[in-house]
Scaffold this motif. Structure first.
Motif, PDB file in Angstrom:
ATOM      1  N   PHE A  34      -8.944  -1.315  17.070  1.00 13.83           N
ATOM      2  CA  PHE A  34      -8.573  -2.197  16.207  1.00 13.83           C
ATOM      3  C   PHE A  34      -7.473  -3.221  16.982  1.00 13.83           C
ATOM      4  CE2 PHE A  34     -10.046   0.009  12.348  1.00 13.83           C
ATOM      5  CZ  PHE A  34     -10.073   1.304  12.854  1.00 13.83           C
ATOM      6  N   TYR A  36      -4.377  -5.879  15.657  1.00 17.58           N
ATOM      7  CA  TYR A  36      -3.525  -6.322  14.566  1.00 17.58           C
ATOM      8  C   TYR A  36      -2.692  -7.596  15.340  1.00 17.58           C
ATOM      9  CZ  TYR A  36      -4.645  -2.477  11.527  1.00 17.58           C
ATOM     10  OH  TYR A  36      -5.220  -1.534  10.726  1.00 17.58           O
ATOM     11  N   ARG A  94      -8.491   5.017  17.116  1.00 16.88           N
ATOM     12  CA  ARG A  94      -8.622   6.489  16.436  1.00 16.88           C
ATOM     13  C   ARG A  94     -10.060   7.228  17.052  1.00 16.88           C
ATOM     14  NH1 ARG A  94     -12.023   8.088  11.856  1.00 16.88           N
ATOM     15  NH2 ARG A  94     -11.254  10.068  11.210  1.00 16.88           N
ATOM     16  N   ASN A 102      -6.870  10.087   9.383  1.00 14.73           N
ATOM     17  CA  ASN A 102      -7.331   8.778  10.076  1.00 14.73           C
ATOM     18  C   ASN A 102      -6.395   8.078  10.633  1.00 14.73           C
ATOM     19  OD1 ASN A 102      -9.992   8.992   8.643  1.00 14.73           O
ATOM     20  ND2 ASN A 102      -9.167   8.255   6.768  1.00 14.73           N
TER      21      ASN A 102
ATOM     22  N   ASP B   1      -0.170  -9.156   1.894  1.00 16.16           N
ATOM     23  CA  ASP B   1       0.021  -7.984   2.460  1.00 16.16           C
ATOM     24  C   ASP B   1      -0.664  -6.823   1.616  1.00 16.16           C
ATOM     25  OD1 ASP B   1       3.324  -8.661   3.287  1.00 16.16           O
ATOM     26  OD2 ASP B   1       1.749  -8.596   4.623  1.00 16.16           O
ATOM     27  N   TYR B  31      -5.148   7.014   1.763  1.00 20.64           N
ATOM     28  CA  TYR B  31      -4.121   7.488   2.707  1.00 20.64           C
ATOM     29  C   TYR B  31      -3.129   6.444   2.870  1.00 20.64           C
ATOM     30  CZ  TYR B  31      -8.084  10.236   4.539  1.00 20.64           C
ATOM     31  OH  TYR B  31      -9.279  10.808   4.560  1.00 20.64           O
ATOM     32  N   TYR B  33       0.933   5.950   4.965  1.00 18.00           N
ATOM     33  CA  TYR B  33       1.399   6.274   6.289  1.00 18.00           C
ATOM     34  C   TYR B  33       2.820   5.575   6.375  1.00 18.00           C
ATOM     35  CZ  TYR B  33      -3.505   6.612   7.451  1.00 18.00           C
ATOM     36  OH  TYR B  33      -4.772   6.846   7.248  1.00 18.00           O
ATOM     37  N   TYR B  48       2.271  10.981   7.307  1.00 12.59           N
ATOM     38  CA  TYR B  48       1.396  10.234   6.454  1.00 12.59           C
ATOM     39  C   TYR B  48       0.783  11.375   5.246  1.00 12.59           C
ATOM     40  CZ  TYR B  48      -1.992  13.675   9.011  1.00 12.59           C
ATOM     41  OH  TYR B  48      -2.573  14.727   9.354  1.00 12.59           O
ATOM     42  N   TYR B  50      -2.604  11.949   2.629  1.00 12.01           N
ATOM     43  CA  TYR B  50      -4.008  11.995   2.506  1.00 12.01           C
ATOM     44  C   TYR B  50      -4.223  12.289   0.942  1.00 12.01           C
ATOM     45  CZ  TYR B  50      -3.291  17.202   3.736  1.00 12.01           C
ATOM     46  OH  TYR B  50      -3.068  18.425   4.116  1.00 12.01           O
ATOM     47  N   PHE B  90       7.516   0.511   8.643  1.00 11.62           N
ATOM     48  CA  PHE B  90       6.451   0.046   7.884  1.00 11.62           C
ATOM     49  C   PHE B  90       5.651   1.076   7.265  1.00 11.62           C
ATOM     50  CE2 PHE B  90       6.480  -4.347   9.142  1.00 11.62           C
ATOM     51  CZ  PHE B  90       7.073  -4.416  10.567  1.00 11.62           C
ATOM     52  N   SER B  94      -4.775   3.295   3.726  1.00 10.73           N
ATOM     53  CA  SER B  94      -6.174   3.104   4.087  1.00 10.73           C
ATOM     54  C   SER B  94      -6.956   4.020   3.094  1.00 10.73           C
ATOM     55  CB  SER B  94      -6.474   3.184   5.504  1.00 10.73           C
ATOM     56  OG  SER B  94      -6.258   4.668   5.765  1.00 10.73           O
ATOM     57  N   SER B  96     -10.393   4.791   4.050  1.00 13.02           N
ATOM     58  CA  SER B  96     -11.261   5.342   4.792  1.00 13.02           C
ATOM     59  C   SER B  96     -11.146   5.547   6.200  1.00 13.02           C
ATOM     60  CB  SER B  96     -12.898   4.964   4.622  1.00 13.02           C
ATOM     61  OG  SER B  96     -12.713   3.614   5.221  1.00 13.02           O
ATOM     62  N   ALA B  97     -11.929   5.530   6.920  1.00 12.40           N
ATOM     63  CA  ALA B  97     -11.664   5.636   8.524  1.00 12.40           C
ATOM     64  C   ALA B  97     -11.480   4.289   9.120  1.00 12.40           C
ATOM     65  CB  ALA B  97     -12.886   6.246   9.203  1.00 12.40           C
ATOM     66  N   GLY B  98     -11.430   3.270   8.199  1.00 15.90           N
ATOM     67  CA  GLY B  98     -11.530   1.892   8.754  1.00 15.90           C
ATOM     68  C   GLY B  98      -9.999   1.588   9.039  1.00 15.90           C
ATOM     69  N   GLU B  99      -9.788   0.254   8.586  1.00  7.31           N
ATOM     70  CA  GLU B  99      -8.352  -0.203   9.072  1.00  7.31           C
ATOM     71  C   GLU B  99      -7.274   0.235   8.237  1.00  7.31           C
ATOM     72  OE1 GLU B  99     -11.178  -1.810   8.278  1.00  7.31           O
ATOM     73  OE2 GLU B  99     -10.984  -3.606   7.063  1.00  7.31           O
ATOM     74  N   GLN B 100      -6.102  -0.110   8.515  1.00  2.00           N
ATOM     75  CA  GLN B 100      -5.023   0.299   7.888  1.00  2.00           C
ATOM     76  C   GLN B 100      -4.358  -1.026   7.421  1.00  2.00           C
ATOM     77  OE1 GLN B 100      -2.202   2.820   9.755  1.00  2.00           O
ATOM     78  NE2 GLN B 100      -3.766   4.559   9.992  1.00  2.00           N
ATOM     79  N   PHE B 101      -3.603  -1.345   6.347  1.00  2.00           N
ATOM     80  CA  PHE B 101      -3.149  -2.578   5.904  1.00  2.00           C
ATOM     81  C   PHE B 101      -1.822  -2.130   5.726  1.00  2.00           C
ATOM     82  CE2 PHE B 101      -6.962  -4.787   5.312  1.00  2.00           C
ATOM     83  CZ  PHE B 101      -7.840  -3.713   4.731  1.00  2.00           C
ATOM     84  N   PHE B 102      -0.656  -3.097   6.147  1.00  2.00           N
ATOM     85  CA  PHE B 102       0.672  -2.886   6.285  1.00  2.00           C
ATOM     86  C   PHE B 102       1.402  -3.567   5.240  1.00  2.00           C
ATOM     87  CE2 PHE B 102       1.311  -0.581  10.096  1.00  2.00           C
ATOM     88  CZ  PHE B 102      -0.184  -0.331  10.754  1.00  2.00           C
ATOM     89  N   GLY B 103       2.518  -3.042   4.997  1.00  2.00           N
ATOM     90  CA  GLY B 103       3.559  -3.516   4.018  1.00  2.00           C
ATOM     91  C   GLY B 103       4.434  -4.797   5.012  1.00  2.00           C
TER      92      GLY B 103
END
Lengths: 116, 111
Positions: A34, A36, A94, A102, B1, B31, B33, B48, B50, B90, B94, B96-103
């Motif tokens: 990824f 960012y 990851r 994850n 965000d 998920y 974090y 984190y 889950y 922060f 997320s 799934s196993a994809g990207e995380q989105f941040f505050g």
């Protein structure tokens, strides 16, 4: 274990020139990768990701990244830099074989400075 | 965000006092974090989650605890704040196993 290295603390480029921000990774299995971007006093914004498929991934704001398995790299690129691209960039990895929450591991960040 | 809020956005406190930071999401992601960001260290995972009531430690969990009683809320508590916990915190989510989105982050200063 998974780890990421961003070897350059800062990259300087002139507006209109191509830019590259480097990232190398280490995982025991196959990687999810990824990029960012972080602007001052903001959270991280997702740019692009590599999960599987084409090694060249296109993302937001004209950025792209190339996955190179043999060199364990995932460098971020843009053909023509803009002053507004100046920001802090983070690479993250990851391990696909690591299912615990994850979790991502982030590099230390590279500051991109685009000068007019 | 991405439907993530953090509160407070800024806090100054004194050494030894308890501090709780809140992360709230409207995305119904599984998920959640907590990270801290410090110069020269990038982002480091603290704890984190889950799922509701399911949490685990990250890389730098000493001195921190977390709770998740609802899908949408993830609390980070510093039981007795120290100056070394001065940082920007922060929250991320997320599905799934994809990207995380941040505050947007919380800037905490411990005097």
């Amino acid at each position: 274990a998974q780890s990421v290295a961003q070897p350059e603390d800062q990259v300087n480029v002139a507006e209109g020139n191509p830019l590259t921000v480097k990232c190398t990774y280490s995982v025991s299995g196959n990687p999810y990768l990824f990029w960012y971007v972080q602007y001052p006093n903001r959270g991280l914004q997702f740019l692009l990701k590599y999960i599987t498929g084409d090694n060249l991934v296109k993302g937001s704001y004209g950025f792209e990244a190339e996955f190179n398995k043999s060199q364990t790299s995932f460098h971020l690129k843009k053909p023509s830099a803009l002053v507004s691209d100046s920001a802090l960039y983070f690479c993250a990895v990851r391990d696909m074989n690591n299912n615990a929450g994850n979790m991502l591991t982030f590099g230390g960040g590279t500051r991109l400075m685009v000068k007019p | 965000d991405a439907g993530i809020t953090q509160s407070p956005r800024h806090k100054v406190t004194e050494t030894g006092t308890p501090v709780t930071l809140r992360c709230h999401q409207t995305e119904n992601h599984r998920y959640m974090y907590w990270y801290r960001q410090d110069p020269g260290h990038g982002l480091r995972l603290i704890h984190y989650s889950y799922g509701v009531k399911d949490t685990d430690k990250g890389e730098v969990s000493d001195g921190y605890s977390v709770s998740r009683s609802k899908t949408e809320d993830f609390l980070l508590t510093l039981e007795s704040a120290t100056s070394s916990q001065t940082s920007v915190y922060f929250c991320a989510i997320s599905e799934s196993a994809g990207e995380q989105f941040f505050g947007p982050g919380t800037r905490l200063t411990v005097l």
